[in-house]
Scaffold this motif. Structure first.
Motif, PDB file in Angstrom:
ATOM      1  N   GLY A   1       0.838  -1.195   0.000  1.00 36.17           N
ATOM      2  CA  GLY A   1       0.000   0.000   0.000  1.00 36.17           C
ATOM      3  C   GLY A   1       0.869   1.240   0.000  1.00 36.17           C
ATOM      4  O   GLY A   1       1.821   1.344  -0.785  1.00 36.17           O
TER       5      GLY A   1
ATOM      6  N   THR B   1      -0.419  -6.473   6.602  1.00 37.70           N
ATOM      7  CA  THR B   1      -1.584  -5.677   7.008  1.00 37.70           C
ATOM      8  C   THR B   1      -1.772  -5.527   8.512  1.00 37.70           C
ATOM      9  O   THR B   1      -2.597  -4.721   8.948  1.00 37.70           O
ATOM     10  CB  THR B   1      -2.870  -6.298   6.422  1.00 37.70           C
ATOM     11  OG1 THR B   1      -2.982  -7.664   6.845  1.00 37.70           O
ATOM     12  CG2 THR B   1      -2.857  -6.241   4.897  1.00 37.70           C
TER      13      THR B   1
ATOM     14  N   LYS C   1      -6.434 -17.853  -2.059  1.00 39.76           N
ATOM     15  CA  LYS C   1      -7.698 -18.432  -2.508  1.00 39.76           C
ATOM     16  C   LYS C   1      -7.481 -19.461  -3.607  1.00 39.76           C
ATOM     17  O   LYS C   1      -8.060 -20.555  -3.594  1.00 39.76           O
ATOM     18  CB  LYS C   1      -8.631 -17.323  -2.985  1.00 39.76           C
ATOM     19  CG  LYS C   1      -9.203 -16.459  -1.873  1.00 39.76           C
ATOM     20  CD  LYS C   1     -10.144 -15.412  -2.431  1.00 39.76           C
ATOM     21  CE  LYS C   1     -10.740 -14.562  -1.294  1.00 39.76           C
ATOM     22  NZ  LYS C   1     -11.653 -13.511  -1.824  1.00 39.76           N
TER      23      LYS C   1
ATOM     24  N   HIS D   1       0.136 -12.006   3.708  1.00 35.11           N
ATOM     25  CA  HIS D   1      -0.924 -11.000   3.810  1.00 35.11           C
ATOM     26  C   HIS D   1      -1.043 -10.494   5.243  1.00 35.11           C
ATOM     27  O   HIS D   1      -1.249  -9.293   5.480  1.00 35.11           O
ATOM     28  CB  HIS D   1      -2.261 -11.577   3.344  1.00 35.11           C
ATOM     29  CG  HIS D   1      -3.380 -10.588   3.395  1.00 35.11           C
ATOM     30  ND1 HIS D   1      -4.199 -10.446   4.504  1.00 35.11           N
ATOM     31  CD2 HIS D   1      -3.807  -9.663   2.492  1.00 35.11           C
ATOM     32  CE1 HIS D   1      -5.084  -9.496   4.274  1.00 35.11           C
ATOM     33  NE2 HIS D   1      -4.871  -9.008   3.070  1.00 35.11           N
ATOM     34  N   TYR D   2      -0.911 -11.400   6.205  1.00 34.05           N
ATOM     35  CA  TYR D   2      -1.039 -11.011   7.619  1.00 34.05           C
ATOM     36  C   TYR D   2       0.015  -9.970   7.984  1.00 34.05           C
ATOM     37  O   TYR D   2      -0.296  -8.917   8.553  1.00 34.05           O
ATOM     38  CB  TYR D   2      -0.908 -12.243   8.512  1.00 34.05           C
ATOM     39  CG  TYR D   2      -1.235 -11.981   9.966  1.00 34.05           C
ATOM     40  CD1 TYR D   2      -2.488 -12.283  10.474  1.00 34.05           C
ATOM     41  CD2 TYR D   2      -0.288 -11.437  10.838  1.00 34.05           C
ATOM     42  CE1 TYR D   2      -2.802 -12.051  11.809  1.00 34.05           C
ATOM     43  CE2 TYR D   2      -0.587 -11.201  12.169  1.00 34.05           C
ATOM     44  CZ  TYR D   2      -1.849 -11.498  12.644  1.00 34.05           C
ATOM     45  OH  TYR D   2      -2.153 -11.256  13.968  1.00 34.05           O
TER      46      TYR D   2
ATOM     47  N   ARG E   1      -1.154 -16.600   3.059  1.00 38.43           N
ATOM     48  CA  ARG E   1      -1.908 -16.007   4.177  1.00 38.43           C
ATOM     49  C   ARG E   1      -0.964 -15.336   5.180  1.00 38.43           C
ATOM     50  O   ARG E   1      -1.283 -14.274   5.733  1.00 38.43           O
ATOM     51  CB  ARG E   1      -2.755 -17.080   4.863  1.00 38.43           C
ATOM     52  CG  ARG E   1      -3.985 -17.503   4.048  1.00 38.43           C
ATOM     53  CD  ARG E   1      -4.896 -18.408   4.855  1.00 38.43           C
ATOM     54  NE  ARG E   1      -4.351 -19.747   4.978  1.00 38.43           N
ATOM     55  CZ  ARG E   1      -4.621 -20.749   4.138  1.00 38.43           C
ATOM     56  NH1 ARG E   1      -5.428 -20.542   3.104  1.00 38.43           N
ATOM     57  NH2 ARG E   1      -4.096 -21.951   4.322  1.00 38.43           N
TER      58      ARG E   1
ATOM     59  N   SER F   1       0.182  -4.415  -3.696  1.00 42.46           N
ATOM     60  CA  SER F   1      -1.093  -4.527  -2.997  1.00 42.46           C
ATOM     61  C   SER F   1      -1.155  -5.830  -2.201  1.00 42.46           C
ATOM     62  O   SER F   1      -0.887  -6.909  -2.744  1.00 42.46           O
ATOM     63  CB  SER F   1      -2.261  -4.491  -3.979  1.00 42.46           C
ATOM     64  OG  SER F   1      -3.475  -4.786  -3.315  1.00 42.46           O
ATOM     65  N   PRO F   2      -1.509  -5.778  -0.918  1.00 40.81           N
ATOM     66  CA  PRO F   2      -1.674  -6.997  -0.129  1.00 40.81           C
ATOM     67  C   PRO F   2      -2.735  -7.934  -0.699  1.00 40.81           C
ATOM     68  O   PRO F   2      -2.762  -9.124  -0.374  1.00 40.81           O
ATOM     69  CB  PRO F   2      -2.090  -6.474   1.249  1.00 40.81           C
ATOM     70  CG  PRO F   2      -1.576  -5.077   1.306  1.00 40.81           C
ATOM     71  CD  PRO F   2      -1.710  -4.565  -0.101  1.00 40.81           C
ATOM     72  N   ARG F   3      -3.614  -7.398  -1.547  1.00 46.43           N
ATOM     73  CA  ARG F   3      -4.662  -8.227  -2.147  1.00 46.43           C
ATOM     74  C   ARG F   3      -4.078  -9.334  -3.008  1.00 46.43           C
ATOM     75  O   ARG F   3      -4.736 -10.366  -3.238  1.00 46.43           O
ATOM     76  CB  ARG F   3      -5.598  -7.361  -2.980  1.00 46.43           C
ATOM     77  CG  ARG F   3      -6.418  -6.360  -2.166  1.00 46.43           C
ATOM     78  CD  ARG F   3      -7.292  -5.528  -3.068  1.00 46.43           C
ATOM     79  NE  ARG F   3      -8.062  -4.542  -2.305  1.00 46.43           N
ATOM     80  CZ  ARG F   3      -8.864  -3.634  -2.848  1.00 46.43           C
ATOM     81  NH1 ARG F   3      -8.998  -3.597  -4.170  1.00 46.43           N
ATOM     82  NH2 ARG F   3      -9.515  -2.785  -2.090  1.00 46.43           N
ATOM     83  N   LEU F   4      -2.865  -9.133  -3.495  1.00 42.88           N
ATOM     84  CA  LEU F   4      -2.222 -10.175  -4.296  1.00 42.88           C
ATOM     85  C   LEU F   4      -2.062 -11.459  -3.492  1.00 42.88           C
ATOM     86  O   LEU F   4      -2.249 -12.558  -4.010  1.00 42.88           O
ATOM     87  CB  LEU F   4      -0.858  -9.687  -4.788  1.00 42.88           C
ATOM     88  CG  LEU F   4      -0.852  -8.578  -5.839  1.00 42.88           C
ATOM     89  CD1 LEU F   4       0.580  -8.127  -6.116  1.00 42.88           C
ATOM     90  CD2 LEU F   4      -1.516  -9.049  -7.121  1.00 42.88           C
TER      91      LEU F   4
ATOM     92  N   THR G   1      -3.947 -12.315  -0.895  1.00 38.19           N
ATOM     93  CA  THR G   1      -5.286 -12.869  -0.666  1.00 38.19           C
ATOM     94  C   THR G   1      -5.736 -13.697  -1.856  1.00 38.19           C
ATOM     95  O   THR G   1      -6.269 -14.801  -1.705  1.00 38.19           O
ATOM     96  CB  THR G   1      -6.296 -11.736  -0.415  1.00 38.19           C
ATOM     97  OG1 THR G   1      -5.838 -10.924   0.665  1.00 38.19           O
ATOM     98  CG2 THR G   1      -7.662 -12.302  -0.075  1.00 38.19           C
ATOM     99  N   GLY G   2      -5.519 -13.149  -3.046  1.00 37.93           N
ATOM    100  CA  GLY G   2      -5.891 -13.868  -4.259  1.00 37.93           C
ATOM    101  C   GLY G   2      -5.116 -15.159  -4.422  1.00 37.93           C
ATOM    102  O   GLY G   2      -5.684 -16.198  -4.778  1.00 37.93           O
TER     103      GLY G   2
END
Length: 291
Positions: free
Chosen positions: A152, A253, A226, A249-250, A246, A217-220, A222-223
């Motif tokens: 971010g 964030t 999944k 991402h932790y 995971r 982006s941390p969303r990478l 998350t994706g």
């Protein structure tokens, strides 16, 4: 005192052994071979006759199987051996991130913390914030002229990192301080709390270069988690990779500070500080080491 130390081969464990020996304690380091057989730990404990047991062991990968085997089961074996040997005090090196558990290794650590609290042995649970080592991966990258990677805007998280030496001294002090028994002790290094962007700015300042950042982006993560999770039931490899995503991402964030139970927010003010080693001095040493 007579002390059994598990995890002395790791960076924190080595520092703890040195701090204990500097304080005049008699230290017996538990090795992997002691864990290899059923009678290994009982024999080692019977010979050492410890007053205090200190565990600095932790799973290396954080994968579910590794976390269960090390963070929970191996520590549980240590606790049973300590009880059988008549030890009075068990000091556990845990982690501050277990305040908000979402990952396999966090749940494994919490499970052992519960078992330790329920035992007849006095406990001290030490939950450090980030280590200097975990914040040092990009020093050489910046030194080579590359941008500092942030998530971010680089201000999503903050921490009060603590050096191996200061953490080791804090743990060694727990051996002789009765006020620290039956306590869960979060601990950080000298403040103030620092964000990921500020870590990068500090390195650039020390190198004399203009700050350059590259955002991810941390969303990478998350994706990725999944996608990998779809195959996790069929493949241990995919299950591990999903957990790694995971974990990434932790840490991208969540702050490594005390979680204020009243506000539900991370609090730099409520995060205790200990020691004198600074991240800036650590970075200076690394930059000099790398030339």
């Amino acid at each position: 005192m007579r002390i059994v130390l598990a995890g002395a081969s790791g960076t924190i464990g080595r520092a703890v052994q040195q701090a204990l020996e500097d304080s005049g304690h008699q230290v017996t380091a538990i090795t992997r071979s002691d864990f290899a057989s059923e009678d290994g730990l009982p024999k080692a404990f019977a010979a050492a006759k410890p007053d205090t047991v200190i565990s600095c062991i932790a799973s290396r990968s954080g994968s579910p199987k590794d976390a269960e085997a090390v963070d929970f089961l191996a520590n549980l074996r240590l606790l049973k051996a300590a009880e059988a040997a008549g030890a009075e005090h068990f000091i556990l090196l845990s982690a501050i991130c277990v305040q908000k558990p979402r990952l396999a290794f966090q749940h494994a650590k919490i499970a052992f913390e519960r078992a330790l609290k329920a035992s007849q042995i006095d406990h001290t649970i030490v939950r450090p914030t980030a280590f200097f080592k975990s914040l040092s991966g990009q020093v050489e990258r910046v030194q080579k002229g590359k941008p500092f990677m942030i998530f971010g805007d680089g201000n999503l998280t903050r921490c009060k990192p603590i050096s191996d030496r200061d953490l080791a001294r804090f743990i060694a002090d727990c051996v002789i301080d009765p006020a620290r028994r039956k306590q869960v002790l979060p601990i950080g290094g000298p403040g103030p709390a620092i964000s990921l962007r500020q870590q990068g700015e500090l390195i650039f300042e020390l190198t004399g270069e203009e700050p350059r950042f590259k955002s991810i982006s941390p969303r990478l993560f998350t994706g990725a988690a999944k996608v990998l999770s779809w195959g996790a039931p069929l493949s241990d490899w995919l299950a591990e990779k999903a957990e790694y995503a995971r974990i990434a991402h932790y840490y991208a964030t969540e702050s490594m500070l005390v979680l204020d139970p009243e506000s539900g927010e991370y609090s730099a003010e409520k995060t205790p500080e200990f020691g004198s080693d600074t991240l800036a001095d650590h970075y200076r040493g690394l930059l000099k080491e790398h030339g």
